[in-house]
Design an enzyme around this catalytic site. Structure first.
Site, short mmCIF file in Angstrom:
data_model
loop_
_atom_site.label_atom_id
_atom_site.label_comp_id
_atom_site.label_asym_id
_atom_site.label_seq_id
_atom_site.Cartn_x
_atom_site.Cartn_y
_atom_site.Cartn_z
N CYS A 128 -13.55 -10.48 2.84
CA CYS A 128 -13.39 -9.03 2.93
C CYS A 128 -14.43 -8.27 2.13
O CYS A 128 -14.54 -7.04 2.27
CB CYS A 128 -11.99 -8.64 2.48
SG CYS A 128 -10.68 -9.54 3.36
N ASN B 194 -5.75 -5.24 8.73
CA ASN B 194 -6.78 -5.83 7.87
C ASN B 194 -7.78 -6.57 8.76
O ASN B 194 -7.45 -7.61 9.32
CB ASN B 194 -6.13 -6.78 6.86
CG ASN B 194 -7.13 -7.42 5.92
OD1 ASN B 194 -8.33 -7.43 6.16
ND2 ASN B 194 -6.63 -7.99 4.83
N HIS C 196 -11.65 -1.47 1.01
CA HIS C 196 -11.24 -2.46 1.99
C HIS C 196 -9.83 -2.14 2.46
O HIS C 196 -8.94 -1.85 1.65
CB HIS C 196 -11.30 -3.86 1.38
CG HIS C 196 -10.61 -4.91 2.17
ND1 HIS C 196 -10.78 -5.07 3.52
CD2 HIS C 196 -9.72 -5.88 1.79
CE1 HIS C 196 -10.03 -6.06 3.96
NE2 HIS C 196 -9.38 -6.57 2.92
#
Length: 344
Positions: free
Chosen positions: A123, A300, A269
């Protein structure tokens, strides 16, 4: 006499010139996830803030999503594909070990013989790629660099895992980084905490599927072997992100010489709405700062989450060209990368 190496002739600074994104057409609501786990829409929303996510269809491969996002970024930057001198793609869901998918993208998008390579930084991958792109431009190795985060995390989701089944989505986000007369990308605050590498990980290594080596494999209810999936220790990740990543974000502001009051946009993020809200509170961001909360409808998407959120903020007018934005990515490894940028 010892020969002297000629210094590089690059640009004094670099900045993001264009952004593009691609979200798969299929929208998956929480109700569909609940067919596989014992939970509720209210529980998922309260734990993560996620209401829907996009999952890719058979034709929406990592490569196809990347090409769509890259094409939009190139057009937004006002350049042609053959001007791109390097292609950097961050992904953990391109399952062909070699060659790097970046080489295919460079060829198919018309970037000629551009340098092309993949990175695996989870990420934080977009932040890693952005930092590398900045260095290439300032050093003089490329005039324009394409940086893409692209993921099909639905391929690595165990729908029976109550702690992760609802988290992940698919998509690709891309930016073009190019020369600038003024600083447009601040110093990177990046690093890793490898002693926590098992907190987020793939359940089974690929070589576990070799004939005869089944010791690490999991068996589904129907007797079939389970495909590798992403697992995480949710509470450990949450605490680390909330308490440690806010410190990293503040360090990035300090390194860029920017105060919270001078910030226009915060694009963290898109892992979890509670993490985002906690970071906003810890950083004491003023109300005028626009905060990306794309996780609600996108889930996500790992390396793709920051550029996708950036693209949506600009497209909806919630952020504008020239705004000062704080970016921070964090995830498997555990790795992290934060920087302050000027939005394209």
């Amino acid at each position: 006499m010892t020969a002297k190496i000629q210094p590089a002739q690059g640009s004094p600074y670099a900045r993001i010139l264009g952004v593009g994104g691609y979200r798969p057409t299929r929208v998956v609501p929480n109700e569909e996830i609940l067919k596989h786990i014992d939970s509720s829409d209210e529980w998922i929303r309260s734990r993560s803030g996620i209401a829907t996510r996009h999952w890719a269809g058979p034709e929406e491969t990592v490569a196809e999503m990347t090409l769509e996002a890259a094409g939009k970024a190139v057009a937004d930057a006002g350049i042609s594909a053959d001007q791109v001198g390097a292609v950097i793609i961050s992904t953990v869901s391109h399952f062909k070990q070699t060659p790097a998918i970046a080489t295919e993208i460079a060829d198919r998008m018309g970037a000629g013989k551009a340098a092309a390579f993949d990175i695996n930084a989870g990420c934080a991958g977009f932040g890693y790629g952005l930092t590398l792109a900045k260095g290439l431009i300032v050093e003089g190795s490329a005039q324009y660099v394409l940086v893409v985060g692209a993921e099909r995390l639905s391929d690595l989701t165990d729908l029976t895992d109550r702690s992760t089944a609802f988290l992940f989505g698919d998509g690709a986000g891309a930016v073009i980084v190019g020369p600038s007369d003024e600083p447009g990308i601040g110093p990177a605050i990046w690093g890793s905490e490898g002693d926590k590498r098992d907190v987020i990980s793939q359940t089974v290594p690929w070589d576990g599927f070799r004939v005869g080596d089944v010791s690490q494999l999991e068996v589904a209810e129907d007797g079939s072997l389970k495909f590798p999936a992403i697992r995480q220790e949710g509470q450990t990740v949450f605490r680390w992100a909330v308490f440690e990543m806010a410190k990293v974000a503040q360090q990035a502001l300090d390194a860029a010489g920017i105060t919270a009051d001078e910030l226009d946009v915060f694009i963290p993020h898109q892992a979890n709405m509670r993490i985002i809200d906690s970071m906003v509170k810890t950083l004491k961001l003023p109300e005028h700062v626009t905060v990306a909360r794309d996780v609600e409808t996108t889930g996500n998407t790992s390396a793709a989450s920051i550029p996708l959120a950036m693209e949506r903020l600009l497209a909806t007018g919630k952020a504008k060209s020239g705004d000062t934005a704080l970016l921070i990515g964090f995830g498997a490894g555990l790795v992290y990368a934060a920087t302050v940028v000027t939005l394209p």
